[in-house]
Scaffold this motif. Structure first.
Motif, PDB file in Angstrom:
ATOM      1  N   PHE A   1      39.655  98.920 -68.252  1.00 28.28           N
ATOM      2  CA  PHE A   1      38.753  97.851 -68.684  1.00 28.28           C
ATOM      3  C   PHE A   1      37.293  98.257 -68.523  1.00 28.28           C
ATOM      4  CE2 PHE A   1      42.395  95.039 -68.729  1.00 28.28           C
ATOM      5  CZ  PHE A   1      42.087  94.169 -69.748  1.00 28.28           C
ATOM      6  N   ALA A   2      36.948  98.963 -67.470  1.00 27.94           N
ATOM      7  CA  ALA A   2      35.556  99.393 -67.279  1.00 27.94           C
ATOM      8  C   ALA A   2      35.106 100.284 -68.430  1.00 27.94           C
ATOM      9  CB  ALA A   2      35.397 100.108 -65.944  1.00 27.94           C
ATOM     10  N   GLU A   3      35.968 101.198 -68.863  1.00 27.86           N
ATOM     11  CA  GLU A   3      35.619 102.081 -69.984  1.00 27.86           C
ATOM     12  C   GLU A   3      35.457 101.295 -71.276  1.00 27.86           C
ATOM     13  OE1 GLU A   3      38.783 104.898 -69.943  1.00 27.86           O
ATOM     14  OE2 GLU A   3      38.045 105.891 -68.135  1.00 27.86           O
TER      15      GLU A   3
ATOM     16  N   LEU B   1      34.809  98.009 -71.582  1.00 26.32           N
ATOM     17  CA  LEU B   1      33.638  97.124 -71.480  1.00 26.32           C
ATOM     18  C   LEU B   1      32.345  97.899 -71.681  1.00 26.32           C
ATOM     19  CD1 LEU B   1      34.729  94.858 -68.501  1.00 26.32           C
ATOM     20  CD2 LEU B   1      34.448  94.155 -70.890  1.00 26.32           C
ATOM     21  N   LEU B   2      32.280  99.099 -71.130  1.00 21.54           N
ATOM     22  CA  LEU B   2      31.096  99.933 -71.324  1.00 21.54           C
ATOM     23  C   LEU B   2      30.902 100.259 -72.805  1.00 21.54           C
ATOM     24  CD1 LEU B   2      28.731 101.656 -70.367  1.00 21.54           C
ATOM     25  CD2 LEU B   2      30.369 103.490 -69.924  1.00 21.54           C
ATOM     26  N   ALA B   3      31.980 100.578 -73.509  1.00 23.61           N
ATOM     27  CA  ALA B   3      31.874 100.888 -74.931  1.00 23.61           C
ATOM     28  C   ALA B   3      31.374  99.681 -75.723  1.00 23.61           C
ATOM     29  CB  ALA B   3      33.230 101.349 -75.465  1.00 23.61           C
ATOM     30  N   VAL B   4      31.803  98.485 -75.373  1.00 24.50           N
ATOM     31  CA  VAL B   4      31.346  97.276 -76.070  1.00 24.50           C
ATOM     32  C   VAL B   4      29.903  96.956 -75.709  1.00 24.50           C
ATOM     33  CG1 VAL B   4      31.671  94.773 -76.204  1.00 24.50           C
ATOM     34  CG2 VAL B   4      33.637  96.292 -76.393  1.00 24.50           C
ATOM     35  N   LEU B   5      29.576  97.024 -74.415  1.00 27.57           N
ATOM     36  CA  LEU B   5      28.225  96.663 -73.981  1.00 27.57           C
ATOM     37  C   LEU B   5      27.167  97.663 -74.442  1.00 27.57           C
ATOM     38  CD1 LEU B   5      29.067  95.444 -70.388  1.00 27.57           C
ATOM     39  CD2 LEU B   5      28.537  94.055 -72.392  1.00 27.57           C
ATOM     40  N   SER B   6      27.570  98.902 -74.669  1.00 24.52           N
ATOM     41  CA  SER B   6      26.608  99.899 -75.142  1.00 24.52           C
ATOM     42  C   SER B   6      26.529  99.954 -76.660  1.00 24.52           C
ATOM     43  CB  SER B   6      26.967 101.276 -74.591  1.00 24.52           C
ATOM     44  OG  SER B   6      28.224 101.689 -75.085  1.00 24.52           O
ATOM     45  N   GLY B   7      27.368  99.188 -77.356  1.00 23.13           N
ATOM     46  CA  GLY B   7      27.317  99.152 -78.810  1.00 23.13           C
ATOM     47  C   GLY B   7      28.161 100.201 -79.491  1.00 23.13           C
ATOM     48  N   ARG B   8      28.968 100.938 -78.756  1.00 34.46           N
ATOM     49  CA  ARG B   8      29.822 101.950 -79.375  1.00 34.46           C
ATOM     50  C   ARG B   8      31.075 101.356 -79.991  1.00 34.46           C
ATOM     51  NH1 ARG B   8      30.449 106.260 -74.742  1.00 34.46           N
ATOM     52  NH2 ARG B   8      30.459 104.328 -73.560  1.00 34.46           N
ATOM     53  N   ARG B   9      31.471 100.181 -79.528  1.00 29.71           N
ATOM     54  CA  ARG B   9      32.644  99.487 -80.085  1.00 29.71           C
ATOM     55  C   ARG B   9      32.262  98.038 -80.326  1.00 29.71           C
ATOM     56  NH1 ARG B   9      38.296 101.423 -77.781  1.00 29.71           N
ATOM     57  NH2 ARG B   9      38.824  99.879 -79.327  1.00 29.71           N
ATOM     58  N   PRO B  10      32.891  97.395 -81.315  1.00 31.71           N
ATOM     59  CA  PRO B  10      32.571  95.981 -81.567  1.00 31.71           C
ATOM     60  C   PRO B  10      33.210  95.080 -80.508  1.00 31.71           C
ATOM     61  CG  PRO B  10      34.262  96.742 -83.083  1.00 31.71           C
ATOM     62  CD  PRO B  10      33.800  97.954 -82.305  1.00 31.71           C
TER      63      PRO B  10
ATOM     64  N   VAL C   1      26.946 106.376 -68.854  1.00 28.84           N
ATOM     65  CA  VAL C   1      28.091 107.051 -68.228  1.00 28.84           C
ATOM     66  C   VAL C   1      28.594 106.185 -67.090  1.00 28.84           C
ATOM     67  CG1 VAL C   1      28.836 109.127 -67.002  1.00 28.84           C
ATOM     68  CG2 VAL C   1      27.134 109.302 -68.820  1.00 28.84           C
ATOM     69  N   LEU C   2      29.886 106.057 -67.003  1.00 33.68           N
ATOM     70  CA  LEU C   2      30.508 105.316 -65.915  1.00 33.68           C
ATOM     71  C   LEU C   2      30.479 106.179 -64.661  1.00 33.68           C
ATOM     72  CD1 LEU C   2      31.930 102.552 -65.816  1.00 33.68           C
ATOM     73  CD2 LEU C   2      34.072 103.770 -66.023  1.00 33.68           C
ATOM     74  N   HIS C   3      29.804 105.713 -63.622  1.00 33.96           N
ATOM     75  CA  HIS C   3      29.628 106.507 -62.407  1.00 33.96           C
ATOM     76  C   HIS C   3      30.487 106.048 -61.252  1.00 33.96           C
ATOM     77  CE1 HIS C   3      26.693 109.751 -62.459  1.00 33.96           C
ATOM     78  NE2 HIS C   3      26.271 109.175 -63.569  1.00 33.96           N
ATOM     79  N   GLY C   4      31.462 105.292 -61.507  1.00 40.02           N
ATOM     80  CA  GLY C   4      32.358 104.858 -60.437  1.00 40.02           C
ATOM     81  C   GLY C   4      32.848 103.459 -60.706  1.00 40.02           C
ATOM     82  N   CYS C   5      34.069 103.242 -60.327  1.00 38.21           N
ATOM     83  CA  CYS C   5      34.679 101.942 -60.525  1.00 38.21           C
ATOM     84  C   CYS C   5      35.510 101.629 -59.290  1.00 38.21           C
ATOM     85  CB  CYS C   5      35.554 101.964 -61.783  1.00 38.21           C
ATOM     86  SG  CYS C   5      36.201 100.360 -62.237  1.00 38.21           S
TER      87      CYS C   5
ATOM     88  N   ILE D   1      26.996 101.946 -63.851  1.00 41.30           N
ATOM     89  CA  ILE D   1      26.743 102.591 -65.136  1.00 41.30           C
ATOM     90  C   ILE D   1      25.366 103.238 -65.076  1.00 41.30           C
ATOM     91  CG2 ILE D   1      26.495 102.238 -67.614  1.00 41.30           C
ATOM     92  CD1 ILE D   1      28.237  99.693 -67.220  1.00 41.30           C
ATOM     93  N   ALA D   2      25.310 104.517 -65.341  1.00 39.25           N
ATOM     94  CA  ALA D   2      24.041 105.249 -65.333  1.00 39.25           C
ATOM     95  C   ALA D   2      23.666 105.617 -66.763  1.00 39.25           C
ATOM     96  CB  ALA D   2      24.158 106.503 -64.485  1.00 39.25           C
ATOM     97  N   THR D   3      22.430 105.315 -67.111  1.00 45.65           N
ATOM     98  CA  THR D   3      21.862 105.724 -68.389  1.00 45.65           C
ATOM     99  C   THR D   3      20.572 106.450 -68.062  1.00 45.65           C
ATOM    100  OG1 THR D   3      22.755 103.713 -69.364  1.00 45.65           O
ATOM    101  CG2 THR D   3      21.169 104.938 -70.685  1.00 45.65           C
ATOM    102  N   GLY D   4      20.651 107.754 -68.002  1.00 43.32           N
ATOM    103  CA  GLY D   4      19.510 108.537 -67.542  1.00 43.32           C
ATOM    104  C   GLY D   4      19.267 108.256 -66.074  1.00 43.32           C
ATOM    105  N   ASP D   5      18.065 107.761 -65.738  1.00 41.00           N
ATOM    106  CA  ASP D   5      17.764 107.432 -64.345  1.00 41.00           C
ATOM    107  C   ASP D   5      17.900 105.928 -64.066  1.00 41.00           C
ATOM    108  OD1 ASP D   5      15.628 106.659 -65.848  1.00 41.00           O
ATOM    109  OD2 ASP D   5      14.097 107.500 -64.526  1.00 41.00           O
ATOM    110  N   ARG D   6      18.343 105.159 -65.065  1.00 37.61           N
ATOM    111  CA  ARG D   6      18.552 103.726 -64.876  1.00 37.61           C
ATOM    112  C   ARG D   6      19.982 103.458 -64.415  1.00 37.61           C
ATOM    113  NH1 ARG D   6      17.389 100.861 -70.304  1.00 37.61           N
ATOM    114  NH2 ARG D   6      19.103 102.247 -70.789  1.00 37.61           N
ATOM    115  N   LEU D   7      20.147 102.489 -63.542  1.00 37.08           N
ATOM    116  CA  LEU D   7      21.464 102.124 -63.035  1.00 37.08           C
ATOM    117  C   LEU D   7      21.726 100.649 -63.318  1.00 37.08           C
ATOM    118  CD1 LEU D   7      23.724 103.608 -61.528  1.00 37.08           C
ATOM    119  CD2 LEU D   7      22.809 102.682 -59.427  1.00 37.08           C
TER     120      LEU D   7
END
Length: 177
Positions: A73-75, A77-86, A124-128, A144-150
């Protein structure tokens, strides 16, 4: 009266090889090969391979944890929240207000309208992790890490009567991935 020495069960020939053969009868003596095959008899203490391992199968090490439904589910949800999946890709995997929460958290534009930009960082998913407050319930979190943002992602999974896990709540804290 002649002295006789008692007979032992130790073979006088060299020990049989793993390829087979041998003079063992499976009687359980310390130097005989059991009827179950080489490597499993009493003479091979601690060297027998467990039944569930073999060529092509890996035995998990002590530091490897087993993946659970919260990882899947984490993977997703990340795909949906980042816009990679509808958002509708999770419609059968959500219950209650979770789908509405995903609609408000996901980007408004369709996922494939963004042209590829090499400067845009992929999240990138950095731990669940998870907490199980009771049977059939998992409260999970992910970093979730996006560059230096968490960004922190929290979600609740509930197991239905059909034994399928469904997302019941989603929260996102920090910048959207």
């Amino acid at each position: 009266m002649p002295l006789t020495t008692p007979r032992t069960t130790e073979p006088t020939s060299p020990a049989p090889t793993a390829a087979g053969g041998g003079s063992g009868t499976g009687s359980g003596s310390p130097r005989t090969v059991g009827s179950a095959g080489a490597g499993t008899g009493p003479g091979r203490r601690g060297f027998a391979r467990p039944a569930n391992t073999g060529p092509g199968r890996r035995r998990p090490s002590a530091g490897v944890r087993r993946r659970g439904p919260h990882d899947w589910f984490a993977e997703r949800l990340l795909a949906v929240l980042s816009g990679r999946r509808p958002v509708h890709s999770l419609i059968g995997h959500t219950i209650g207000p979770a789908y509405d929460q995903l609609i408000t958290l996901a980007p408004a534009d369709p996922p494939h309208e963004h042209p590829y930009d090499p400067r845009r960082l992929s999240p990138v998913l950095h731990g669940c992790g998870r907490f199980t407050p009771g049977p059939g319930v998992i409260e999970a979190f992910a970093r979730i890490a996006t560059g230096d943002r968490l960004t922190a992602l929290a979600f609740r999974l509930e197991q239905g009567p059909d034994l399928r896990w469904r997302c019941a709540a989603v929260e996102l804290h920090g910048p959207r991935p």
